[in-house]
Design an enzyme around this catalytic site. Structure first.
Site, mmCIF file in Angstrom:
data_model
loop_
_atom_site.group_PDB
_atom_site.id
_atom_site.type_symbol
_atom_site.label_atom_id
_atom_site.label_comp_id
_atom_site.label_asym_id
_atom_site.label_seq_id
_atom_site.Cartn_x
_atom_site.Cartn_y
_atom_site.Cartn_z
ATOM 1 N N ASP A 159 0.827 -1.218 0.000
ATOM 2 C CA ASP A 159 0.000 0.000 0.000
ATOM 3 C C ASP A 159 0.856 1.261 0.000
ATOM 4 O OD1 ASP A 159 0.830 -0.827 2.630
ATOM 5 O OD2 ASP A 159 -0.369 0.818 3.435
ATOM 6 N N GLU A 160 0.253 2.325 -0.437
ATOM 7 C CA GLU A 160 0.785 3.686 -0.285
ATOM 8 C C GLU A 160 2.268 3.793 -0.644
ATOM 9 O OE1 GLU A 160 -2.035 5.211 3.368
ATOM 10 O OE2 GLU A 160 -0.275 4.056 3.912
ATOM 11 N N ALA A 161 2.681 3.160 -1.754
ATOM 12 C CA ALA A 161 4.090 3.229 -2.156
ATOM 13 C C ALA A 161 4.289 4.485 -3.003
ATOM 14 C CB ALA A 161 4.477 1.960 -2.909
#
Ligand code: TNX
Length: 516
Positions: A330-332
Site C-alpha cells: 500500500d501507499e508506495a
C-alpha cells in the site's frame, strides 16, 4: 428435540419482538435465547418449552478429537459454575454431548438444546469450537466470572444450525506503530474468537519499527525493535521467533490463523535505518516516529533488495503454518509506478515459491501476478482493478466502515478520522457482496477489521476502539444476509455489554445502543 422434526418451519433469526427506542430508559434486558447470539446464526429456532439446567453433576460426553473441544467447553464453564464438568467417553442421558459428524462442512455446527440434554455436533473441530462460543452466550454473563457464582445456570431450549457466509473473517493489529505484547495479542485473540473471527493479521513492520525476529537480518529487531521506536518515541519491542510460534499455536487452539505482514516496497523506513543498502544512495535515513506515510521505498531492482526480501519471505514463510503471507504493497507513493509493477511481478511469485498464498493491499491489483493473490481493499470506490476482474479473491476492509482506529465521533479519545468517524451503525450497515463494483459475492473471501495503532499504546486503547464495532464486522462475515437487521443487531449487541464488563474489557458505550 431433533431439528429434523422442525426443519419444515425454516424460520430465520431476525424477529426478536424487541423495540429499542433511541431515548429513554430502554427496554427490559433482552432475555437470552438462541436468537440473541452474536453473530446471528444462520438458523435459530427457540423452543421455550425446553431448557437445559447445568447442575453440579452434569457431564460432557465426547471422545476422540471432539474431546479437545469438549475440554475447552469444560474449562470455560468450570470457574463460574464451580462444577466438575468431567469429559467422559460414554454416551448418557442428561449430558452435554459434543461429537464430530462425517460431513465436509469446514466451520458449520449444530446445537440442539432440550430438557434431556444438549447436543453439539459438527463435521470438524472448528465447527465444534464455534458451537462452544454460541453456548457460552446462551448462559448469563456471569459465566465468564473467574470464581464460583451463587446462581442457577440454565441454557434456553431450541435449535441452531449454523455456518459462516464467508470463509475469511479477520481482525488486524498493527505492532509497528506501537508494539503490542504477546499477552495483549493473546487477550485480543480470546476476544475476537468469541465472535467466530478466524484470522488475525499482524502488521509487523512499518516506517517506525520492525517487530519480528529475522535471524539472517539481526539488525532489523536490534535497531528497528529498540526502545523508542514507537510513534512519538513511545515504546518499542518485537516478537522473537519463539513468541511468534507460541502465538500461532495459541491462535490455532482457538481456530484463528495468523496472517503475518511485512509491508513493501513502501513503509520500510525502519528496515532502511537498520540496512542502509536498501536505499538507492546507500545512506541510512533518520529513524522516524511521526505518523506520515508514503515517503519510504525499497530501491527496486538491486541485488541488495532482492536478497533482503528473499531472506525475509523465506524466514517468515518457514515460521508460519497458515496459508497466507501478506506483503503489504500500500501507499508506495515514493516508488516509481513501473518499479512498483516490476517489484510486485517479482515478489508475488516469490511468496508462492515459498509455499504461501500472497496477500496484499489493493494497490497490488494493478499487476497481473495479483490474479493468484488475495487482494485486500481499503478503499471501495472506483474500479477494483484488472486482476480482480480476472480472478483474484478479495478481502474487504473499507476504511470508512471497518477501520477500527477511526474515531466513533470527533469527541471520542484516541483514533484518527481521515476516513471519517465510524459509529456502530456505520460499521454494520453495508453488504460485502456488491461493495466493489463488478465483484460478485463468490469472489469475496471475506472481511477484515484492521486496527492501526498510531494513537493506541495499550490493551485498553485496543479494546476501546475494537468494541463494540468488531462484532459488527464479525457478523457481516459470518451471518447470512437474510439475518441482517440493525434493530436486531443493536439489541443483541447492547445485551453483550454486561459480558464485556464481566471480562474487564474496556468498550465504548455507544449512545446508539441500550447497554442492558
Ligand atoms: C492507512 S490504507 C494505512 C496505514 C495507516 C492507517 C491509519 C492502508 C493500507 N494503510 O498505513 O496506519 O491508514 O488509519
Amino acid at each position: 428435540m431433533r431439528l429434523t422434526r422442525l426443519a419444515v418451519a425454516a424460520v430465520l433469526t431476525v424477529p426478536l419482538g424487541v423495540t429499542t427506542a433511541s431515548a429513554g430508559p430502554g427496554p427490559d434486558p433482552l432475555p437470552i435465547s438462541v436468537t440473541t447470539v452474536l453473530p446471528a446464526p444462520a438458523l435459530a429456532l427457540p423452543d421455550p418449552r425446553e431448557a437445559f439446567p447445568l447442575v453440579p453433576d452434569t457431564v460432557i460426553v465426547a471422545s476422540g478429537p471432539a474431546a479437545t473441544v469438549a475440554g475447552q467447553l469444560a474449562t470455560a464453564f468450570r470457574p463460574a459454575t464451580g462444577f466438575a464438568l468431567p469429559v467422559v467417553p460414554d454416551a448418557q442421558p442428561g449430558a452435554i454431548t459434543v461429537r464430530l459428524t462425517g460431513g465436509d462442512s469446514a466451520e458449520g455446527y449444530r446445537l440442539d438444546i432440550g430438557d434431556d440434554g444438549v447436543e453439539l455436533s459438527a463435521d470438524r473441530a472448528a465447527g465444534l469450537f464455534y458451537g462452544v462460543q454460541t453456548l457460552r452466550q446462551l448462559l448469563p454473563p456471569e459465566i465468564d466470572a473467574a470464581t464460583p457464582q451463587d446462581r442457577d445456570w440454565v441454557i434456553p431450549g431450541g435449535h441452531i444450525v449454523d455456518a459462516p457466509r464467508f470463509a475469511y473473517r479477520g481482525a488486524m493489529l498493527d505492532l509497528a506503530r506501537h508494539f503490542h505484547t504477546p499477552d495483549e495479542i493473546r487477550r485480543y485473540i480470546d476476544q475476537i474468537s468469541h465472535f467466530k473471527v478466524n484470522h488475525l493479521h499482524l502488521h509487523l513492520a512499518d516506517d517506525q519499527g520492525w517487530r519480528i525476529q529475522i535471524d539472517s537480518r539481526p539488525r532489523l529487531t536490534a535497531v528497528g525493535g529498540a526502545p523508542g521506536t514507537g510513534v512519538r518515541g513511545i515504546g518499542g519491542g518485537y516478537l522473537t521467533k519463539d513468541d511468534y510460534r507460541t502465538l500461532v499455536a495459541y491462535a490455532a487452539d482457538r481456530h484463528v490463523t495468523i496472517v503475518p505482514e511485512i509491508d513493501m516496497p513502501g513503509h520500510v523506513n525502519a528496515a532502511q535505518v537498520a540496512y542502509p543498502e536498501l536505499t538507492c544512495d546507500g545512506v541510512a535515513p533518520r529513524p522516524r516516529t511521526d505518523i506520515r506515510v508514503g515517503y519510504s521505498s525499497l530501491c527496486i531492482g538491486t541485488d541488495a533488495t532482492r536478497r533482503f526480501v528473499t531472506d525475509v519471505v523465506r524466514e517468515l514463510a518457514a515460521m508460519t503454518p497458515g496459508p497466507y503471507l501478506h506483503i503489504g504493497g500500500d501507499e508506495a507513493h515514493s516508488t516509481a509506478h513501473a518499479d512498483y509493477l516490476a517489484f510486485e511481478e517479482w515478489l508475488l511469485p516469490l511468496v508462492a515459491e515459498y509455499g504461501k498464498i500472497p496477500f496484499g493491499w489493493q494497490e497490488i491489483a494493478q499487476t497481473p501476478a495479483a490474479r493468484d493473490a488475495v487482494v485486500q481493499y481499503w478503499n471501495h470506490e472506483g474500479d477494483p482493478g484488472p486482476t480482480v476482474a480476472s480472478g483474484a479473491q478479495v478481502v474487504l476492509s473499507p476504511a470508512d466502515k471497518t477501520y477500527l482506529d477511526m474515531q466513533y465521533d470527533l469527541l471520542t479519545p484516541g483514533g484518527l478520522h481521515w476516513a471519517g468517524t465510524i459509529e456502530v451503525d456505520e460499521a454494520y450497515d453495508w453488504d460485502p457482496a456488491g461493495l466493489l463494483h463488478g465483484v460478485p459475492e463468490d469472489r469475496v473471501l471475506g472481511v477484515e477489521a484492521p486496527l492501526w495503532s498510531e494513537t493506541l499504546t495499550d490493551l485498553a486503547d485496543i479494546e476501546f476502539q475494537a468494541f463494540p464495532r468488531l462484532p459488527a464486522i464479525a457478523e457481516l462475515g459470518w451471518s447470512p444476509r437474510a439475518t441482517h437487521d440493525w434493530e436486531s443487531f443493536r439489541a443483541r449487541l447492547g445485551a453483550y455489554g454486561p459480558r464485556w464488563k464481566q471480562q474487564n474489557v474496556r468498550f465504548y458505550e455507544s449512545p446508539q445502543l441500550h447497554w442492558s
